[in-house]
Design a protein around this motif. Structure first.
Motif, PDB file in Angstrom:
ATOM      1  N   PHE A   1      88.855 -12.364 -37.877  1.00 15.60           N
ATOM      2  CA  PHE A   1      89.802 -12.830 -38.875  1.00 15.60           C
ATOM      3  C   PHE A   1      89.657 -12.035 -40.178  1.00 15.60           C
ATOM      4  O   PHE A   1      90.632 -11.465 -40.688  1.00 15.60           O
ATOM      5  CB  PHE A   1      89.560 -14.326 -39.119  1.00 15.60           C
ATOM      6  CG  PHE A   1      90.300 -14.873 -40.281  1.00 15.60           C
ATOM      7  CD1 PHE A   1      91.684 -14.901 -40.297  1.00 15.60           C
ATOM      8  CD2 PHE A   1      89.604 -15.380 -41.367  1.00 15.60           C
ATOM      9  CE1 PHE A   1      92.362 -15.414 -41.389  1.00 15.60           C
ATOM     10  CE2 PHE A   1      90.282 -15.890 -42.460  1.00 15.60           C
ATOM     11  CZ  PHE A   1      91.656 -15.903 -42.472  1.00 15.60           C
TER      12      PHE A   1
ATOM     13  N   VAL B   1      92.228  -9.590 -41.933  1.00 18.77           N
ATOM     14  CA  VAL B   1      92.707  -9.960 -43.264  1.00 18.77           C
ATOM     15  C   VAL B   1      92.507  -8.802 -44.233  1.00 18.77           C
ATOM     16  O   VAL B   1      93.354  -8.543 -45.096  1.00 18.77           O
ATOM     17  CB  VAL B   1      91.977 -11.233 -43.749  1.00 18.77           C
ATOM     18  CG1 VAL B   1      92.097 -11.379 -45.243  1.00 18.77           C
ATOM     19  CG2 VAL B   1      92.538 -12.450 -43.058  1.00 18.77           C
TER      20      VAL B   1
ATOM     21  N   VAL C   1      95.341  -6.633 -44.037  1.00 22.34           N
ATOM     22  CA  VAL C   1      96.517  -7.177 -44.718  1.00 22.34           C
ATOM     23  C   VAL C   1      96.384  -6.977 -46.224  1.00 22.34           C
ATOM     24  O   VAL C   1      97.315  -6.544 -46.900  1.00 22.34           O
ATOM     25  CB  VAL C   1      96.686  -8.677 -44.386  1.00 22.34           C
ATOM     26  CG1 VAL C   1      97.832  -9.267 -45.172  1.00 22.34           C
ATOM     27  CG2 VAL C   1      96.902  -8.866 -42.902  1.00 22.34           C
ATOM     28  N   TRP C   2      95.212  -7.261 -46.743  1.00 25.42           N
ATOM     29  CA  TRP C   2      95.004  -7.111 -48.180  1.00 25.42           C
ATOM     30  C   TRP C   2      95.119  -5.653 -48.608  1.00 25.42           C
ATOM     31  O   TRP C   2      95.513  -5.340 -49.702  1.00 25.42           O
ATOM     32  CB  TRP C   2      93.622  -7.653 -48.568  1.00 25.42           C
ATOM     33  CG  TRP C   2      93.601  -9.145 -48.556  1.00 25.42           C
ATOM     34  CD1 TRP C   2      94.684  -9.969 -48.512  1.00 25.42           C
ATOM     35  CD2 TRP C   2      92.461  -9.992 -48.577  1.00 25.42           C
ATOM     36  NE1 TRP C   2      94.287 -11.275 -48.496  1.00 25.42           N
ATOM     37  CE2 TRP C   2      92.918 -11.334 -48.535  1.00 25.42           C
ATOM     38  CE3 TRP C   2      91.083  -9.761 -48.631  1.00 25.42           C
ATOM     39  CZ2 TRP C   2      92.063 -12.421 -48.559  1.00 25.42           C
ATOM     40  CZ3 TRP C   2      90.238 -10.844 -48.649  1.00 25.42           C
ATOM     41  CH2 TRP C   2      90.712 -12.168 -48.612  1.00 25.42           C
TER      42      TRP C   2
ATOM     43  N   ARG D   1      97.198  -3.739 -47.484  1.00 22.60           N
ATOM     44  CA  ARG D   1      98.634  -3.412 -47.299  1.00 22.60           C
ATOM     45  C   ARG D   1      98.873  -2.506 -46.098  1.00 22.60           C
ATOM     46  O   ARG D   1      99.881  -1.810 -46.042  1.00 22.60           O
ATOM     47  CB  ARG D   1      99.213  -2.757 -48.564  1.00 22.60           C
ATOM     48  CG  ARG D   1      99.102  -3.621 -49.785  1.00 22.60           C
ATOM     49  CD  ARG D   1     100.319  -4.477 -49.945  1.00 22.60           C
ATOM     50  NE  ARG D   1     100.006  -5.591 -50.855  1.00 22.60           N
ATOM     51  CZ  ARG D   1     100.867  -6.526 -51.200  1.00 22.60           C
ATOM     52  NH1 ARG D   1     102.090  -6.511 -50.707  1.00 22.60           N
ATOM     53  NH2 ARG D   1     100.536  -7.491 -51.998  1.00 22.60           N
TER      54      ARG D   1
ATOM     55  N   GLU E   1     101.503  -6.285 -42.516  1.00 23.70           N
ATOM     56  CA  GLU E   1     102.161  -7.369 -43.219  1.00 23.70           C
ATOM     57  C   GLU E   1     101.440  -8.687 -42.989  1.00 23.70           C
ATOM     58  O   GLU E   1     101.375  -9.530 -43.871  1.00 23.70           O
ATOM     59  CB  GLU E   1     103.609  -7.478 -42.725  1.00 23.70           C
ATOM     60  CG  GLU E   1     104.596  -6.842 -43.672  1.00 23.70           C
ATOM     61  CD  GLU E   1     106.000  -7.201 -43.291  1.00 23.70           C
ATOM     62  OE1 GLU E   1     106.771  -7.513 -44.190  1.00 23.70           O
ATOM     63  OE2 GLU E   1     106.338  -7.201 -42.097  1.00 23.70           O
ATOM     64  N   THR E   2     100.974  -8.866 -41.800  1.00 20.19           N
ATOM     65  CA  THR E   2     100.251 -10.098 -41.481  1.00 20.19           C
ATOM     66  C   THR E   2      99.212  -9.785 -40.416  1.00 20.19           C
ATOM     67  O   THR E   2      99.087  -8.630 -39.983  1.00 20.19           O
ATOM     68  CB  THR E   2     101.219 -11.198 -41.005  1.00 20.19           C
ATOM     69  OG1 THR E   2     100.482 -12.406 -40.846  1.00 20.19           O
ATOM     70  CG2 THR E   2     101.868 -10.809 -39.698  1.00 20.19           C
ATOM     71  N   ILE E   3      98.514 -10.785 -40.003  1.00 21.98           N
ATOM     72  CA  ILE E   3      97.474 -10.570 -39.002  1.00 21.98           C
ATOM     73  C   ILE E   3      98.109 -10.334 -37.633  1.00 21.98           C
ATOM     74  O   ILE E   3      98.825 -11.192 -37.117  1.00 21.98           O
ATOM     75  CB  ILE E   3      96.550 -11.789 -38.934  1.00 21.98           C
ATOM     76  CG1 ILE E   3      95.762 -11.909 -40.228  1.00 21.98           C
ATOM     77  CG2 ILE E   3      95.617 -11.704 -37.749  1.00 21.98           C
ATOM     78  CD1 ILE E   3      94.912 -13.129 -40.308  1.00 21.98           C
ATOM     79  N   THR E   4      97.871  -9.177 -37.091  1.00 26.68           N
ATOM     80  CA  THR E   4      98.410  -8.868 -35.760  1.00 26.68           C
ATOM     81  C   THR E   4      97.331  -8.194 -34.942  1.00 26.68           C
ATOM     82  O   THR E   4      96.222  -7.979 -35.412  1.00 26.68           O
ATOM     83  CB  THR E   4      99.612  -7.907 -35.864  1.00 26.68           C
ATOM     84  OG1 THR E   4      99.194  -6.783 -36.630  1.00 26.68           O
ATOM     85  CG2 THR E   4     100.803  -8.568 -36.494  1.00 26.68           C
TER      86      THR E   4
END
Lengths: 899, 899
Positions: free
Chosen positions: A295, A299, A302-303, A305, A308-311
């Motif tokens: 996780f 994350v 994502v942070w 950039r 866009e999201t967790i994938t």
């Protein structure tokens, strides 16, 4: 130590009381408490707390070693410190140490994984940038393309070699051995951690076909070990050994989990790869830590950039409604079977390369001298072949591993010649296209070249794994099959009207899972693949292919990790093969060593001395007497050495001299008393005469003993030590230098004579060497006093008729190193890992004939009655009935055993 | 038996020879062979084959029990039969038995699963059709709606009750116990299989909130057991017990796998739910069988034209590119925590209902009399409440479980009021819509009603599981949270321009996994959910929710299966709780039973008799002597009973009479010889006088002994037997009836006096009762001859200082029932499952205070030196040094133990 513990507990008890008063007047109480704490030093040994101790159970255990700053000055500071202590206690006791530990571990590993990935990406970009910038001159381009990885790999190899040679390689074989209960020296230190992380970053940054999964298992375990050591500053529970093993198992899961952002696959893969028996109660630890780690790892992306999201890491976009046709399943099965052969070939090739380099004396000598030459040469070869304007153009050489994988998992079809407008080889996909050469040829070349390159590259002494390269090769192979299928059935196989074209990307997924499963002998690569791609639509093809690949590979070769274990000769117990049911019919009596070294309860120090000299076993069996052979326990070698050094030590000699002198004085002052006893008794005068010969004999035996010492570390093979050898208490070793008796010298020192002559001649010790030797002879004839000796009163026992299967199970379940074989309490043999390994390997290769004695087939394979036992007991019973003196019958045969 | 084995081996050897000659003249050889076989009966006991036996190892083991038709008539038939035999042998030996077994098992279970599903679907359709056809009259509709399930459930309950009451319930708790090594009577029989399959089909066909997962685990195990028995006709390996356990473990995986078409989740779930320690080497079995089974299960659906290709069972179609936003994670965490509480509540509620019904004597009596009333009443209540035109309209009552799940996992948003045109409540979705009531209210009502209904329904005595109902409730809860989130953030949370609306279906997936994970205490529900929905995009939310739910639920309640184990009082060892590190500090000496029943090697039959009378242990310790207490082994109770019955049996008495008579005759004929010895020696005349009292005393003790016999089976609680009680050899029991001595009668029969008087008065046995009693007294004073007795020479031993944690590990690893505690070879105590269970449960509830003696906290928790052992050994050593007679010191305390 024990008293200290009690005092601390008394303090803790008072702290516990404080909880009760918390709601009353905290300020006043804090002052009281602080005053009490300050006085604590004076009244530590108060006995009154003893009867209260039963109330402060679980709580106090944690803080026993915490070492809080008890020296306080002002009430305010007292208050703060009390609060801090309370908060700390609350945090530690309430939230649950395991949680905190696992969360910290997950967080740390996610950060490490992300940082390593980030650095690798920068390294790879730098190479591309250099290569791209120099596109005017092909030679310069080549130089840049080649020099960069050579420098990185050489640096990585050199750095690792200097800092911690243990960091070399994957780490999974070593973790498997450590989780088996073996202590590998220097394997879980901070130095190794630094070497592994930096070495791995550089190695992967070079763009060589290397992976990060194996090293990450090792790094996570390092993290866990270091964190455990750090956390033990706060609580005692962190020092429990079995807990540490549990945490290491969780760490392995975290390693895989944060490497691929695959928590479930990580847990399963780590279980399959490192464990033999898995405690389901530890399951959640792995899941918890790996999930948290995955996780945080995602994350961070994502942070940053990046996403866009967790994938998923390598997200695929296959269609959901009709992922594959039923009639495509044979193709998937073919992938599985071919991958099985491929995986076995990979393991074989890898081992072949290592053995070839080791055997070729000339090459070996040269390479050993210039340790960095081998990595540099291999890197040069590989990077030359992948040079994009050169041969690399035919094998997508300019793609990094990650890019290659992304393109291979693409959901579009490359080979569909008819509909060219659908597909224009965008971005990285261009690399697979060549104006002259078909995409099939590119793929084949890619597979073949990468195959041997990966097998070769993973032998470089840098921190690296083989999982990812194999995964990519598998994906390429799957893609090849998929593209062929797409070319064969351009409109798909399905005949019911709707056209569902074939998805070669799905084949790539299947191929990747199958080949990596075949190389590592795991099924959980299937799960990893789903988590990596974020799609589970191909679950059945993947499972079928992985299982087939495993079936083929496991029947041909050991797994890559087992192969490395064998190459490195790590002390590991091999698995029982599939369905070799002969193992149910081999008994312990067929494989045990009957000539057991033992000591008896009433033996003298000379026996001890002889036993220690003639063998190098870690532990010795203690039996009641040579006649009865009833097993009482086992004693560690170090304990016996301590006993011996105590008996023959300088301290006792001094005491003896002092007593002698006293007696002499007394005798002088009191002329009526009888003369003092002679310094050496005459009962064993024969032995006194043979002292010189004995010493000579001992010295020659000494030279045969010396190879058991740790040999200097060789490159490519980290030094390995068993726990008891490592843990030989330092006081014994230091004691030798002080109390250097002659016999002891023989036992501990390589060249005892010189030292012995030097040391013993001088100082206040006014005995001559002759006298010392005589004194020692006398001492050696005394009976051993075992009362101060640590004895393991229940070493593991088997009986003659225990089956090999059960023995293997018990050894791997309990992590045993050896077990004694007893028959109705009498010691009759010993089985160690070595015998067991021999028996299993023997029976695996020749189906049991090697280890099975001719009469084994007579035995009833069922569970039913055992004549042996009955007759054995019958004997005992007869003896009891008929004899006055117990155990006279058995004397004859046990005397034979005692040489 | 043994001789027979040798003969068969001789036959097999000849067959082996045939292989060698195969290439020569097969026809001729077949004739020879047939002739030889026909003669086989005459020359069975030929000793010459013994020296050749070493050649026919693994091969012959398989065919030993095959029972081929050896009676041949013509050469042609000989040839055919030989060929058949060879083919069979080839098939069995080459392809690998495990594979065949697992494939057959998978195939069978897939067929069963598919057939059951098919029948259930038909049943449910029939109900709908009836209900739909009667839409003119609400009352008739209600009657049809209610009667149908009541009839089905009542039939199911009755059928199961009559055929096999063991089929009631889930089966997972029982399988857990069986895999722990306990034999549950009648649990794996064909009758149970039939009862379970038919009962389950009817129960699920009624539309009650019941699941099929648990029963399918049981059905698969039944299948495996039956298949194993069937396959053992072809080969001996199928009879190995440890292999059977391995196969049962694989079968559990198959059960889950073919129920949900979830091979990976099935394997993991079955491991988590049934195992404590898992052997990784068995991993592949589960995967192989479960994959094959899931594959066939889904292929059947394709062949049946239900599906176009192999897909997931409850396929979802969530968007792939942005499954969820990072900021939705707190909502997922809330689902996890709430599910944890909900899961614990469900388990509590379920147990409460069972206990309430058991405790209420009046209800209980009534229900027990009319066993089918309770199921009927519960069904009536549940189906009345779900009646669609009634209350059911507010809780989607007309949907079956499957339909409800499909709608709940729908990827559209229900509550998005603004965009009504997107969503028109098509098909089954209509059920959730009510003109007056909000969809939120419907969902809440659904959750609340289904919650208690499921908890109630799973207490009905029919074959049923609770997984699926809980899964659906969880999905509904997740949907509720998801819809709330969607209503709260109509445009999604993401703020970067693109609108990603919230997907409530994803929340449903998370909720389903979390609640089912909480109830079963498993993490692998996450994997099951992915496989069920065919999408893995929500992996991190699911994992987080499942782990949180587990953390909460495990700290509040046992798992549903453990709860049932406790309710049914199955012999199972509870798990050690999370992080209860006090357990590392409890020692075996704190929990062991010090008053061990033992027999000595030189004891007389009277001691044996007394020991057998006063205790009801399965096995007794055999020690060298009461003074030394050195443990030699353990003997099963049945063995001792056999010994005793042999000694006191009629055969020996007859022999005695005959000898007496002979001596008497001899004496008569030869007047010079001394008179015959008196029938009873006078040395123990005191005992002779007290015979009557002794018998009286024995008879009273008899009544306390009788409850150990299997009690008549009660409903709701299948009879349970431990193996050794079951396996009391029949010959002993039959022997009793023949050789009925008085003492034996006392031991074996409930009312010995009457029979003894009747039996012994008549026939040729011309001793009076008095004489018999005297004779028996005399016999009882003889020393026991253990030479024909089966003795386990290595019962498992622990030492006093073994920690509770380690003891638990060893007990669960090795499936132990009891272990002896020894100190340097001397027996000092015994620990059985009972003590261990008490210790663990005590310490789990009160954190160790119960079982921990006050001084336990003094102990050094580390691994370091042990004073106890040292002092103990010291004693022994002192003894050896100072005494001439060994073991006199210990006599005093061991005498106390021997009462």
């Amino acid at each position: 130590m024990a008293g200290d513990g009690v005092d601390q507990r008394a303090l803790q008890y008072e702290q516990t009381l404080m909880y009760g008063r918390y709601t009353q007047e905290l300020g006043v109480y804090a002052k009281e408490e602080a005053a009490r704490l300050r006085e604590g030093g004076q009244r530590r040994s108060v006995g009154r707390s003893l009867d209260l101790l039963e109330y402060d159970k679980g709580r106090c255990a944690k803080c026993r070693r915490s070492g809080y700053p008890w020296v306080l000055e002002a009430p305010a500071r007292d208050f703060i410190s009390v609060c801090t202590v309370r908060c700390q206690k609350f945090l530690i006791s309430r939230v649950g140490e395991d949680w905190i530990f696992l969360i910290l571990l997950g967080l740390l590993m996610a950060l490490v994984s992300w940082a390593v990935d980030f650095c690798i990406a920068i390294c790879l970009q730098a190479q591309k940038w250099m290569y791209g910038g120099l596109d005017s001159n092909v030679f310069l381009q080549y130089l840049a393309w080649v020099t960069y990885p050579v420098v990185l790999i050489t640096f990585s190899a050199g750095f690792t070699q200097i800092l911690a040679p243990q960091a070399v390689g994957s780490g999974i074989p070593e973790m498997k051995t450590i989780l088996r209960g073996v202590v590998l020296k220097e394997y879980l230190t901070f130095k190794t951690f630094v070497a592994k992380v930096i070495g791995l970053t550089c190695a992967l940054g070079s763009g060589m076909p290397l992976g990060k999964e194996g090293p990450f298992v090792h790094i996570a375990s390092l993290c866990a070990a270091l964190l455990s050591r750090f956390m033990s500053l706060f609580g005692g529970i962190y020092e429990n050994e079995s807990r540490n093993i549990e945490m290491l198992a969780a760490a392995c899961a975290v390693g895989v989990g944060c490497c691929f952002a695959a928590p479930i696959g990580g847990v399963l893969f780590s279980i399959e790869v490192t464990s033999t028996f898995f405690a389901v109660r530890n399951y959640w630890r792995g899941f918890f830590a790996a999930t948290f780690s995955a996780f945080i790892f995602r994350v961070l992306a994502v942070w940053n950039r990046d996403e866009e999201t967790i994938t998923a890491l390598f997200k695929t976009r296959f269609r959901l409604d009709f992922p594959f046709d039923l009639q495509e399943l044979p193709a998937f099965a073919v992938i599985g079977i071919a991958s099985g052969f491929g995986g076995a070939l990979f393991v074989y090739l890898n081992r072949l390369i290592v053995q070839f380099i080791r055997k070729q004396k000339a090459i070996n000598k040269f390479l050993m001298k210039k340790r960095l030459l081998y990595p540099a040469l291999v890197t040069l070869l590989v990077s030359t072949l992948t040079f994009p304007p050169g041969f690399g153009q035919f094998m997508a050489g300019k793609l990094t591993q990650k890019e290659a994988l992304v393109t291979l998992l693409d959901n579009r079809t490359w080979a569909k010649q008819g509909i060219a407008e659908d597909f224009d080889y965008l971005g990285h996909l261009q690399a697979w296209q060549h104006p002259q050469v078909n995409v099939f040829v590119t793929l084949v070349l890619f597979i073949v070249m990468k195959f041997w390159m990966s097998a070769l590259a993973t032998t470089i002494p840098v921190p690296c794994g083989a999982f990812m390269p194999v995964f990519v090769i598998g994906a390429a192979f799957g893609r090849l099959v998929g593209e062929s299928m797409a070319a064969w059935f351009p409109d798909g196989i399905h005949t019911d009207g709707v056209i569902y074209p074939i998805v070669p990307g799905g084949y790539a997924v299947v191929g990747a899972a199958a080949l990596s499963g075949a190389v590592t002998h795991t099924v959980s690569t299937a799960v990893i693949v789903f988590e990596l791609t974020g799609q589970i639509s191909h679950i059945l093809p993947v499972m079928i292919a992985v299982i087939l690949a495993n079936a083929v590979a496991q029947s041909l070769q050991p797994s890559l990790y087992d192969s490395i274990i064998r190459i490195k000769k790590l002390p590991y117990l091999p698995e029982l093969g599939w369905g070799h049911h002969e193992k149910y019919n081999i008994r312990v009596e067929d494989i045990m060593v009957r000539d057991v070294r033992y000591i008896t309860l009433n033996c003298c120090y000379r026996d001890l001395h002889n036993v220690l000299l003639t063998g190098n076993l870690k532990t010795l069996a203690l039996v009641e007497s040579a006649e009865s052979m009833i097993l009482l326990g086992s004693i560690e070698r170090a304990q016996l050495q301590a006993l011996l050094s105590q008996q023959l030590g300088r301290a006792r000699r001094m005491e003896y001299i002092r007593e002698n002198a006293m007696a002499f004085k007394k005798c002088m002052s009191d002329p009526e008393s009888p003369p003092p006893p002679p310094p050496v008794e005459d009962t064993n005068s024969q032995q006194r005469h043979s002292t010189q010969e004995v010493r000579f004999q001992i010295t020659t035996e000494e030279s045969t003993l010396s190879p058991t010492r740790p040999t200097p570390q060789k490159p490519l093979k980290p030094a390995l030590k068993r726990p008891s050898v490592v843990d030989r208490p330092p006081e014994i070793l230091t004691a030798n230098n002080d109390n250097s008796g002659i016999a002891l010298k023989n036992l501990f020192c390589a060249n005892p004579d010189a030292e012995a002559l030097e040391d013993d001649g001088d100082t206040e010790d006014d005995m001559t060497i002759r006298e010392i030797a005589e004194w020692e002879e006398q001492q050696l004839d005394e009976q051993v006093n075992f009362s101060n000796c640590k004895i393991d009163p229940a070493p593991f026992q088997l009986v003659e008729r225990t089956s090999l299967h059960k023995t293997h199970t018990i050894f791997s379940l309990l992590g045993l190193d050896h077990a004694y074989v007893t028959s109705i309490g009498r010691l009759i043999g010993v089985v160690s890992l070595k015998e067991l390994r021999k028996a299993i390997e023997g029976s695996v290769t020749v189906k049991g004939t090697k280890v099975r004695p001719p009469l084994a087939s007579f035995r009833d394979s069922g569970t039913s009655s055992s004549e042996n036992e009955a007759t054995e007991l019958h004997k005992l019973w007869d003896r009891h009935k008929s004899m006055s003196l117990p155990r006279e019958h058995t004397q004859s045969d046990s005397d034979e055993k005692s040489q």
